[in-house]
Design an enzyme around this catalytic site. Structure first.
Site, PDB file in Angstrom:
ATOM      1  N   GLU A 229     -15.090 -34.723  50.911  1.00 14.88           N
ATOM      2  CA  GLU A 229     -14.052 -35.680  51.338  1.00 14.88           C
ATOM      3  C   GLU A 229     -13.298 -35.184  52.562  1.00 14.88           C
ATOM      4  O   GLU A 229     -12.685 -34.117  52.549  1.00 14.88           O
ATOM      5  CB  GLU A 229     -13.063 -35.900  50.180  1.00 14.88           C
ATOM      6  CG  GLU A 229     -11.914 -36.847  50.539  1.00 14.88           C
ATOM      7  CD  GLU A 229     -10.925 -37.052  49.394  1.00 14.88           C
ATOM      8  OE1 GLU A 229     -11.026 -36.356  48.365  1.00 14.88           O
ATOM      9  OE2 GLU A 229     -10.037 -37.911  49.544  1.00 14.88           O
ATOM     10  N   LYS A 231     -10.417 -35.641  55.788  1.00 13.72           N
ATOM     11  CA  LYS A 231      -9.037 -36.096  55.911  1.00 13.72           C
ATOM     12  C   LYS A 231      -8.630 -36.022  57.367  1.00 13.72           C
ATOM     13  O   LYS A 231      -9.191 -35.265  58.150  1.00 13.72           O
ATOM     14  CB  LYS A 231      -8.124 -35.210  55.052  1.00 13.72           C
ATOM     15  CG  LYS A 231      -6.724 -35.771  54.899  1.00 13.72           C
ATOM     16  CD  LYS A 231      -6.013 -35.108  53.729  1.00 13.72           C
ATOM     17  CE  LYS A 231      -4.599 -35.644  53.606  1.00 13.72           C
ATOM     18  NZ  LYS A 231      -3.946 -35.190  52.382  1.00 13.72           N
ATOM     19  N   ASP A 262     -11.984 -41.801  51.704  1.00 14.37           N
ATOM     20  CA  ASP A 262     -10.662 -42.121  51.145  1.00 14.37           C
ATOM     21  C   ASP A 262      -9.988 -43.090  52.104  1.00 14.37           C
ATOM     22  O   ASP A 262      -9.885 -42.824  53.306  1.00 14.37           O
ATOM     23  CB  ASP A 262      -9.848 -40.829  50.978  1.00 14.37           C
ATOM     24  CG  ASP A 262      -8.482 -41.058  50.349  1.00 14.37           C
ATOM     25  OD1 ASP A 262      -7.751 -41.961  50.816  1.00 14.37           O
ATOM     26  OD2 ASP A 262      -8.120 -40.333  49.402  1.00 14.37           O
ATOM     27  N   HIS A 265      -7.478 -41.813  54.720  1.00 15.29           N
ATOM     28  CA  HIS A 265      -7.770 -40.624  55.512  1.00 15.29           C
ATOM     29  C   HIS A 265      -8.284 -40.904  56.921  1.00 15.29           C
ATOM     30  O   HIS A 265      -9.025 -40.109  57.481  1.00 15.29           O
ATOM     31  CB  HIS A 265      -8.752 -39.734  54.754  1.00 15.29           C
ATOM     32  CG  HIS A 265      -8.135 -39.088  53.548  1.00 15.29           C
ATOM     33  ND1 HIS A 265      -8.745 -38.101  52.822  1.00 15.29           N
ATOM     34  CD2 HIS A 265      -6.932 -39.280  52.954  1.00 15.29           C
ATOM     35  CE1 HIS A 265      -7.954 -37.729  51.815  1.00 15.29           C
ATOM     36  NE2 HIS A 265      -6.856 -38.435  51.889  1.00 15.29           N
ATOM     37  N   ASP A 299      -0.691 -42.916  49.794  1.00 18.31           N
ATOM     38  CA  ASP A 299      -1.256 -43.041  48.443  1.00 18.31           C
ATOM     39  C   ASP A 299      -0.470 -43.986  47.545  1.00 18.31           C
ATOM     40  O   ASP A 299      -0.169 -43.669  46.399  1.00 18.31           O
ATOM     41  CB  ASP A 299      -1.411 -41.659  47.779  1.00 18.31           C
ATOM     42  CG  ASP A 299      -2.514 -40.842  48.418  1.00 18.31           C
ATOM     43  OD1 ASP A 299      -3.676 -41.245  48.297  1.00 18.31           O
ATOM     44  OD2 ASP A 299      -2.221 -39.802  49.042  1.00 18.31           O
ATOM     45  N   ASP A 329      -7.559 -43.303  44.077  1.00 19.73           N
ATOM     46  CA  ASP A 329      -6.770 -42.124  44.443  1.00 19.73           C
ATOM     47  C   ASP A 329      -5.411 -42.565  44.968  1.00 19.73           C
ATOM     48  O   ASP A 329      -5.267 -42.881  46.148  1.00 19.73           O
ATOM     49  CB  ASP A 329      -7.515 -41.286  45.496  1.00 19.73           C
ATOM     50  CG  ASP A 329      -6.774 -39.991  45.811  1.00 19.73           C
ATOM     51  OD1 ASP A 329      -5.799 -39.676  45.097  1.00 19.73           O
ATOM     52  OD2 ASP A 329      -7.183 -39.280  46.753  1.00 19.73           O
TER      53      ASP A 329
HETATM   54  C1  RNT Z   1      -5.995 -35.602  49.335  1.00 19.12           C
HETATM   55  C2  RNT Z   1      -7.243 -36.227  48.848  1.00 19.12           C
HETATM   56  C3  RNT Z   1      -7.656 -35.823  47.477  1.00 19.12           C
HETATM   57  C4  RNT Z   1      -6.512 -35.759  46.508  1.00 19.12           C
HETATM   58  C5  RNT Z   1      -6.918 -35.500  45.101  1.00 19.12           C
HETATM   59  C6  RNT Z   1      -5.752 -35.120  44.246  1.00 19.12           C
HETATM   60  O1  RNT Z   1      -5.505 -36.178  50.464  1.00 19.12           O
HETATM   61  O2  RNT Z   1      -7.146 -37.610  48.925  1.00 19.12           O
HETATM   62  O3  RNT Z   1      -8.655 -36.665  47.041  1.00 19.12           O
HETATM   63  O4  RNT Z   1      -5.744 -36.921  46.551  1.00 19.12           O
HETATM   64  O5  RNT Z   1      -7.918 -34.591  45.067  1.00 19.12           O
HETATM   65 ZN    ZN Z   2      -8.767 -38.729  48.102  1.00 12.10          ZN
END
Ligand code: RNT
Ligand code: ZN
Length: 422
Positions: A229, A231, A262, A265, A299, A329
């Protein structure tokens, strides 16, 4: 019961109306029933975990709000999740982080965690016929205090986190085997610099090396699948993120890993709905972290907004549902946390149902012959079809409260359970 009649009558009419557009509501509901959403455990306790109740959340993450009644133990968290799951139609999954290990009061270092520390979760999931997903926790730990974990230039620190990653993959595989349901183990690290770095290259080289070490052990896809993942930035790491989108896109393509997108992100005008069909040409599967960024990666609880609908449309129109793992998330501590789960998950399911109720072939034909007038006109008409009647009926048939009735259950639980937590 009077209400059930109303819902059934409403559905009968809605079914006919959709049929006029060539849409089979029964087929849509049958398809929806097969889609599992992965509920993130961390909405239940503000990303706290059970490792150290006094450790603050770091890694550039922030949960705001102080709504009373958050879960303090695994049993409380499971009970809260059960309550949420009762109010969400369909069979879903539960997404754990390593800090939710149950170590019986003993301190177990993260690089020493094993599947035995998640046996309680596996039993719970098994009893519910539910799959689990997993995440190593590369934050809220003294070894992450420098802001660097897998991309740390300190070999001792880096090793510790590599070992944690390896341990978590093994845990994922054991859980997946025990449940006969593959676990997606997702790697996200907070690494980055607050201020402008000189060397943007070295941390990325180190991260690549660390990931290669974590993923070295071959694993059955039937048990564990690895996701990475990216960011854009974190709080306190605004100028540079080692694990950027380009980094992980490249890594996932080169190593045929799952890419995690995400929704929070990316740059504020970028949307993940547009990325799905692009990246799925190059990676085997996707993991989505469906979230709602408000001006930044805030979030917020997912709501039924245009981007959520667009994400669902892409999954359905592209026939990607078997290659995309839908995870949530978000973390909001300013409202009832169970309601947050219920609202966000129900919205995700609503968006999928809406997408499944589109006359996709008709729309596609209009586009293919260049009739953009009809395409626009029909897309707009679809927005006011009686979706709510189908949704209520789906909830009724799934033995979950239709409409607004779920809130009463949440409020009763709050009164009986949450309000008694000191
Ligand atoms: C952080 C990421 C990640 C977290 C979780 C808790 O910016 O989105 O996925 O939110 O792992
Ligand atoms: Zn995430």
């Amino acid at each position: 019961m009077g209400n059930d009649r109303l819902i059934e009558d409403g559905y009968r009419l809605a079914k006919e109306i959709y049929a006029q557009y060539g849409v089979d509501t029964e087929a849509a509901m049958a398809a929806l029933r097969k889609i599992a959403i992965s509920l993130h455990c961390w909405q239940g306790d503000d990303v706290g975990g059970f490792e150290n109740p006094d450790a603050g959340l770091d890694g550039g993450l922030a949960v705001t709000g102080n709504y009373p009644g958050k879960a303090r133990t695994a049993d409380e968290l499971r009970a809260d999740a059960d309550e949420a799951l009762r109010l969400i139609p369909g069979r879903h999954r539960f997404n754990l982080h390593a800090i939710y290990a149950e170590t019986g009061g003993r301190r177990v270092e993260r690089n020493a965690l094993d599947a035995s520390h998640f046996a309680g979760w596996v039993d719970w999931a098994k009893a519910r016929g539910m799959g689990l997903d997993f995440n190593p926790t590369f934050f809220s730990h003294p070894n992450a205090a420098s802001g660097f974990t897998l991309s740390s230039s300190d070999e001792g620190i880096r090793r510790f986190w590599v070992e944690h990653g390896i341990a978590c993959r093994r845990i994922g595989a054991v859980m997946g085997m025990a449940l006969a349901n593959p676990v997606v183990t997702n790697v996200w690290i907070p690494d980055g610099y607050k201020d402008v770095p000189v060397d943007r290259k070295r941390p990325r080289e180190i991260l690549m090396q660390s990931l290669d070490e974590i993923f070295a052990e071959p694993m059955e896809a039937a048990h564990n699948r690895d996701a990475v993942e990216s960011k854009l930035f974190g709080i306190g790491a605004e100028s540079y993120t080692t694990g950027s989108h380009e980094f992980y896109l490249g890594y996932a393509v080169a190593n045929q890993k799952l890419l995690c997108l995400d929704a929070g992100h990316f740059h504020p005008t970028e949307v993940i709905s547009d990325k799905i069909s692009a990246v799925l040409l190059f990676v085997p599967e996707l993991l989505l972290h469906v979230s709602r960024p408000v001006r930044w990666d805030s979030d917020h609880v997912v709501i039924l907004d245009d981007e959520l609908k667009a994400i669902a449309q892409q999954l359905v129109r592209g026939a990607y549902l078997d290659r995309v793992h839908i995870g949530l998330d978000f973390f909001d501590a300013s409202i009832n946390r169970i309601a947050a789960w219920v609202i966000g998950t129900r919205c995700m399911i609503k968006a999928l149902l809406m997408a499944l109720l589109e006359p996709v072939e008709t729309l596609r034909e209009m586009e293919a012959v260049g009739d953009y007038t009809r395409r626009l006109g029909l897309l707009e008409e679809l927005k006011t079809l009686p979706f709510g009647a189908v949704w209520d009926y789906y909830c009724l048939k799934s033995e979950t409260p239709p409409g607004w009735a779920w809130m009463e259950a949440v409020k009763t639980y709050e009164e009986k359970v949450l309000s008694r937590r000191a």
